[in-house]
Enzyme design. Structure first.
Site, PDB file in Angstrom:
ATOM      1  N   HIS A  92       0.849  -1.201   0.000  1.00  0.00           N
ATOM      2  CA  HIS A  92       0.000   0.000   0.000  1.00  0.00           C
ATOM      3  C   HIS A  92       0.887   1.254   0.000  1.00  0.00           C
ATOM      4  CE1 HIS A  92      -2.849   3.012   1.382  1.00  0.00           C
ATOM      5  NE2 HIS A  92      -3.812   2.199   0.987  1.00  0.00           N
ATOM      6  N   GLU A 149      -4.064   2.348  -7.004  1.00  0.00           N
ATOM      7  CA  GLU A 149      -4.354   3.261  -5.902  1.00  0.00           C
ATOM      8  C   GLU A 149      -3.649   4.603  -6.095  1.00  0.00           C
ATOM      9  OE1 GLU A 149      -6.464   1.117  -2.726  1.00  0.00           O
ATOM     10  OE2 GLU A 149      -4.764   2.282  -2.006  1.00  0.00           O
TER      11      GLU A 149
HETATM   12  P1  PGA Z   1      -9.717   5.815   1.070  1.00  0.00           P
HETATM   13  O1  PGA Z   1      -8.492   4.793   1.194  1.00  0.00           O
HETATM   14  O2  PGA Z   1     -10.901   5.006   0.632  1.00  0.00           O
HETATM   15  O3  PGA Z   1      -9.878   6.419   2.416  1.00  0.00           O
HETATM   16  O4  PGA Z   1      -9.321   6.806   0.029  1.00  0.00           O
HETATM   17  C1  PGA Z   1      -8.283   3.860   0.207  1.00  0.00           C
HETATM   18  C2  PGA Z   1      -7.001   3.129   0.456  1.00  0.00           C
HETATM   19  O5  PGA Z   1      -6.041   3.733   0.944  1.00  0.00           O
HETATM   20  O6  PGA Z   1      -6.922   1.922   0.198  1.00  0.00           O
END
Ligand code: PGA
Length: 224
Positions: A92, A149
């Site tokens: 991540h 992401e």
């Molecule tokens: P968020 O986070 O939905 O708060 O934008 C998504 C993530 O970091 O996987």
């Protein structure tokens, strides 16, 4: 079947998590047509075991790049045996940013997962696609789920455009092969319904909108 992954990050204490699981379990047997993966912080895994069902699975937000052994503070796949963990979020952007994880380390985590029969959900920004894929073998790549992401859309309340999400899918599948492709970044019930229902996106990684069970469950309804 679409995947909806709840990433609680480092939020909530035991009492708050108890409330979340209680609320979720009251309706969890109605959630057909979608695969839900709940990824709480490690201490709450025993609390989430009871939510495991045909459609609901429990995952972790990270895993050690090392096997069991003298690695203080790390949680290995071996530690997770008997917790029924089937998915792990790997690489991540918050791990890369705050914990300085590199593509090489991320690849090692993917290998630990695969050896333990845990499906790695490998997170990438557009710039990280190639380096992340190249650190893995062709065979290893085929077992990954890849989550696009974009950092600029995480935690902002504003998700990326359908056009950009689908354009990035091509980049991801060129690098990884035809792996399942999911999107994460401010997915919530008011996200463009064309994104939520697109058959070209295999699921969503949800941060903030997973913290309130009611919000998360309404997202379940909109996505399935
Ligand atoms: P968020 O986070 O939905 O708060 O934008 C998504 C993530 O970091 O996987």
């Amino acid at each position: 079947m679409k995947l909806l992954i709840a990433n609680f990050k480092s939020n909530k204490n035991r009492h708050e998590m108890q409330e979340w699981t209680t609320e979720f379990s009251q309706v969890s047997n109605q959630q057909t047509g979608i695969t839900i993966v709940l990824c709480p912080p490690f201490p709450f895994l025993p609390l989430f075991e009871k939510l495991h069902s045909e459609h609901t699975f429990v995952g972790v937000q990270d895993i050690s790049s090392y096997p069991a052994g003298a690695y203080t503070g790390a949680v290995s796949t071996y530690n997770l045996i008997d917790f029924n963990i089937t998915y792990a979020i790997i690489g991540h952007s918050e791990r890369r940013r705050y914990f300085h994880e590199t593509s090489i380390e991320i690849a090692q985590k993917v290998r630990e997962c695969l050896a333990a029969k845990i499906t790695p959900i490998v997170c990438v920004t557009k710039d990280e696609i190639n380096a992340t894929a190249n650190a893995l073998s062709e065979e290893e790549r085929t077992h990954c789920i890849v989550a696009f992401e974009p950092i600029e859309h995480i935690g902002t309340g504003e998700s990326d455009t359908l056009e950009h999400i689908l354009e990035t899918k091509k980049w991801v599948q060129t690098a990884f092969g035809s792996v399942p492709y999911i999107y994460g970044g401010s997915v919530n019930p008011s996200t463009d319904s064309q994104i939520l229902t697109s058959t070209d996106i295999d699921g969503f990684l949800v941060g903030s909108a997973s913290l309130d069970p009611e919000t998360f469950l309404s997202l379940v309804e909109l996505v399935r």
